[in-house]
Design a protein around this motif. Structure first.
Motif, PDB file in Angstrom:
ATOM      1  N   LEU A  49       0.851  -1.182   0.000  1.00  0.00           N
ATOM      2  CA  LEU A  49       0.000   0.000   0.000  1.00  0.00           C
ATOM      3  C   LEU A  49       0.892   1.239   0.000  1.00  0.00           C
ATOM      4  O   LEU A  49       1.573   1.537   0.983  1.00  0.00           O
ATOM      5  CB  LEU A  49      -0.908  -0.001   1.232  1.00  0.00           C
ATOM      6  N   GLN A 176      -4.684   4.093  -5.755  1.00  0.00           N
ATOM      7  CA  GLN A 176      -4.217   4.404  -4.412  1.00  0.00           C
ATOM      8  C   GLN A 176      -4.588   5.856  -4.102  1.00  0.00           C
ATOM      9  O   GLN A 176      -4.385   6.747  -4.927  1.00  0.00           O
ATOM     10  CB  GLN A 176      -2.703   4.211  -4.328  1.00  0.00           C
ATOM     11  N   TRP A 193      -5.370   4.751   1.369  1.00  0.00           N
ATOM     12  CA  TRP A 193      -6.115   3.528   1.127  1.00  0.00           C
ATOM     13  C   TRP A 193      -6.009   3.144  -0.341  1.00  0.00           C
ATOM     14  O   TRP A 193      -5.588   3.932  -1.183  1.00  0.00           O
ATOM     15  CB  TRP A 193      -7.570   3.662   1.562  1.00  0.00           C
ATOM     16  N   TYR A 221      -7.537  -4.607  -1.438  1.00  0.00           N
ATOM     17  CA  TYR A 221      -7.941  -3.468  -0.614  1.00  0.00           C
ATOM     18  C   TYR A 221      -6.919  -3.212   0.476  1.00  0.00           C
ATOM     19  O   TYR A 221      -6.094  -4.077   0.808  1.00  0.00           O
ATOM     20  CB  TYR A 221      -9.311  -3.743   0.021  1.00  0.00           C
ATOM     21  N   GLY A 222      -6.962  -2.017   1.045  1.00  0.00           N
ATOM     22  CA  GLY A 222      -6.072  -1.680   2.144  1.00  0.00           C
ATOM     23  C   GLY A 222      -6.366  -0.296   2.670  1.00  0.00           C
ATOM     24  O   GLY A 222      -6.872   0.570   1.935  1.00  0.00           O
ATOM     25  N   ASP A 237      -0.630  -0.185   8.141  1.00  0.00           N
ATOM     26  CA  ASP A 237      -1.811  -0.414   7.318  1.00  0.00           C
ATOM     27  C   ASP A 237      -2.292  -1.840   7.491  1.00  0.00           C
ATOM     28  O   ASP A 237      -1.559  -2.727   7.942  1.00  0.00           O
ATOM     29  CB  ASP A 237      -1.511  -0.140   5.846  1.00  0.00           C
ATOM     30  N   ILE A 238      -3.532  -2.060   7.119  1.00  0.00           N
ATOM     31  CA  ILE A 238      -4.133  -3.388   7.025  1.00  0.00           C
ATOM     32  C   ILE A 238      -4.519  -3.584   5.571  1.00  0.00           C
ATOM     33  O   ILE A 238      -5.330  -2.832   5.033  1.00  0.00           O
ATOM     34  CB  ILE A 238      -5.353  -3.529   7.944  1.00  0.00           C
ATOM     35  N   SER A 239      -3.921  -4.594   4.919  1.00  0.00           N
ATOM     36  CA  SER A 239      -4.102  -4.792   3.487  1.00  0.00           C
ATOM     37  C   SER A 239      -4.284  -6.276   3.192  1.00  0.00           C
ATOM     38  O   SER A 239      -3.742  -7.140   3.890  1.00  0.00           O
ATOM     39  CB  SER A 239      -2.897  -4.267   2.696  1.00  0.00           C
ATOM     40  N   LEU A 252      -4.781 -11.524   4.727  1.00  0.00           N
ATOM     41  CA  LEU A 252      -4.942 -10.182   5.287  1.00  0.00           C
ATOM     42  C   LEU A 252      -3.768  -9.932   6.215  1.00  0.00           C
ATOM     43  O   LEU A 252      -3.473 -10.745   7.097  1.00  0.00           O
ATOM     44  CB  LEU A 252      -6.261 -10.071   6.053  1.00  0.00           C
ATOM     45  N   TRP A 254      -1.522  -7.131   8.714  1.00  0.00           N
ATOM     46  CA  TRP A 254      -1.299  -5.862   9.423  1.00  0.00           C
ATOM     47  C   TRP A 254       0.194  -5.580   9.297  1.00  0.00           C
ATOM     48  O   TRP A 254       1.030  -6.324   9.787  1.00  0.00           O
ATOM     49  CB  TRP A 254      -1.697  -5.985  10.884  1.00  0.00           C
ATOM     50  N   ASN A 272       5.294  -7.381  10.085  1.00  0.00           N
ATOM     51  CA  ASN A 272       4.017  -7.711   9.471  1.00  0.00           C
ATOM     52  C   ASN A 272       3.412  -8.912  10.182  1.00  0.00           C
ATOM     53  O   ASN A 272       4.100  -9.905  10.438  1.00  0.00           O
ATOM     54  CB  ASN A 272       4.195  -8.037   7.984  1.00  0.00           C
TER      55      ASN A 272
END
Length: 298
Positions: A49, A176, A193, A221-222, A237-239, A252, A254, A272
Motif C-alpha cells: 500500500l 491508491q 487507502w 484493498y487496504g 496499514d491493514i491490506s 490479510l 497488518w 508484518n
C-alpha cells in the motif's frame, strides 16, 4: 553414499500419502494448491500500500526478511528499487527475492504436498515490478492524491513441487488514494487507502483444497496511515485480497514500517502480522541508498 542418494530420491512415501498418480495425474507439480495459504510466504505477496503520491527519488534497497509461522521458518534476501521516470507523473518500481532458505514441519510438508522429505531447502524467488501514474494531486485539485498502479509478478521463482513459489503469473491493477490531515515544517500525517483487482493462475486439479479453475480473481484493498517527523517516517496499514475459490486465498496483513533517513542513507525496519489465511509474523530489515532526484520534465 549411493544408498543415501537413492533414499533421498525415493518418493514412495509421497506417492502413498497423496495417491499418486491416480489423484491428479503423472505430473507432481500439478498436485500443488496455487493459493497463498498453501505456499511459502513469498509466493503470492500482498501488494504494498503506497501513499497515493509519486516518489521522485532514485533509490536502492537491500535487506532480509524473516518469516515465522504456520510450521514454516523462512529467511530470504530482499532487493528493491524506485525509478521516477517523470517528476510528479510516473515512476517505475521493482523488487525481488534473489534467494530464500526454509524449514517446515512434517505437518506443513504434508499439507502442502511437498516432496522434500526433510522439509528443508533453498531456492530463488520471483521479481515484482510495475508502474505508478499520478491521476490527481491534492495540492492542485484541493481534494485527494490519486495514483493508478499496474503490477506484475514473474515466474522466475522455483521449487513448485515444494510449494515455495507459484511458477505462475500474477497481475494487479489498483487505485491508491491519500489525504493529508496535517502538515507543518516538522511533521505531517496522511490517511491512505487502495482499491483494486488482482488475478493469478492456479492448478486445476480437483484435489481437496485445490481448484476446479485455472484462474483466481480477487478484489484488493487496504487502509492505513503515514506519519513523518523530521528524519523519521512511520507507516501502518491493514491490506489484503480475497479470492473467490475459497481455498485459503484471502490473506490479510497488518503491516508496520519505520524508516530513518540520514542524508543519502536510510535504515528500514518492518513488522508484518498475518490476520487471515497467512499465519506469518515477518520481520524485515534493510538499508536504502538514495541516488538522486527526478529531473523536471519541462
Amino acid at each position: 553414499m549411493s544408498i543415501q542418494v537413492c533414499a533421498q530420491e525415493n518418493l514412495d512415501w509421497w506417492d502413498a500419502l497423496h495417491n499418486y498418480p491416480n489423484a491428479a495425474g503423472p505430473f507432481r507439480n500439478r498436485y500443488q494448491n496455487i493459493s497463498p495459504g498453501f505456499l511459502g510466504p513469498n509466493a503470492l505477496r500482498v501488494p504494498v500500500l503506497y501513499n497515493g503520491k509519486i516518489d521522485n527519488e532514485f533509490w536502492f534497497d537491500a535487506g532480509g526478511d524473516f518469516h515465522r509461522g504456520g510450521g514454516d521458518k523462512t529467511n530470504n534476501f530482499f532487493l528493491a528499487t524506485n525509478l521516477p521516470l517523470a517528476k510528479n507523473r510516473v515512476m517505475l518500481f521493482a523488487s525481488s527475492i534473489p534467494r530464500e532458505s526454509w524449514v517446515v514441519s512434517e505437518a506443513t510438508r504434508d499439507l502442502r504436498r511437498m516432496t522434500a522429505f526433510d522439509g528443508k531447502g533453498r531456492n530463488t524467488g520471483d521479481i515484482i515490478g510495475g508502474f505508478i501514474f499520478r491521476v490527481f494531486d491534492e495540492d492542485q485539485s484541493g481534494f485527494l492524491n490519486v495514483t493508478f498502479r499496474t503490477q506484475f509478478k514473474s515466474t522466475t521463482g522455483g521449487n513448485l513441487v515444494n510449494a515455495r513459489f507459484s511458477d505462475h503469473g500474477m497481475l494487479n491493477w489498483d487505485a491508491q488514494f491519500s489525504k493529508t490531515l496535517w502538515n507543518n515544517e516538522q511533521s505531517s500525517f496522511l490517511l491512505k487507502w487502495m482499491l483494486g483487482f488482482l488475478t493469478w493462475q492456479t492448478n486445476q486439479n480437483g484435489l481437496p483444497n485445490g481448484s476446479s479453475n485455472l484462474q483466481n480473481d480477487a478484489p484488493l484493498y487496504g487502509i492505513g496511515g503515514e506519519f513523518s517527523y523530521g528524519n523519521w517516517l512511520i507507516g501502518s496499514d491493514i491490506s489484503g485480497y480475497h479470492g473467490y475459490i475459497g481455498n485459503r486465498d484471502y490473506p490479510l496483513f497488518w503491516r508496520n514500517q519505520v524508516l530513518y533517513r540520514h542524508r543519502d542513507f536510510g535504515l528500514r525496519m518492518e513488522y508484518n502480522h498475518g490476520l487471515k489465511a497467512w499465519d506469518w509474523n515477518t520481520f524485515s530489515f534493510g538499508v536504502r541508498y538514495y541516488v538522486g532526484k527526478a529531473f523536471d520534465d519541462h
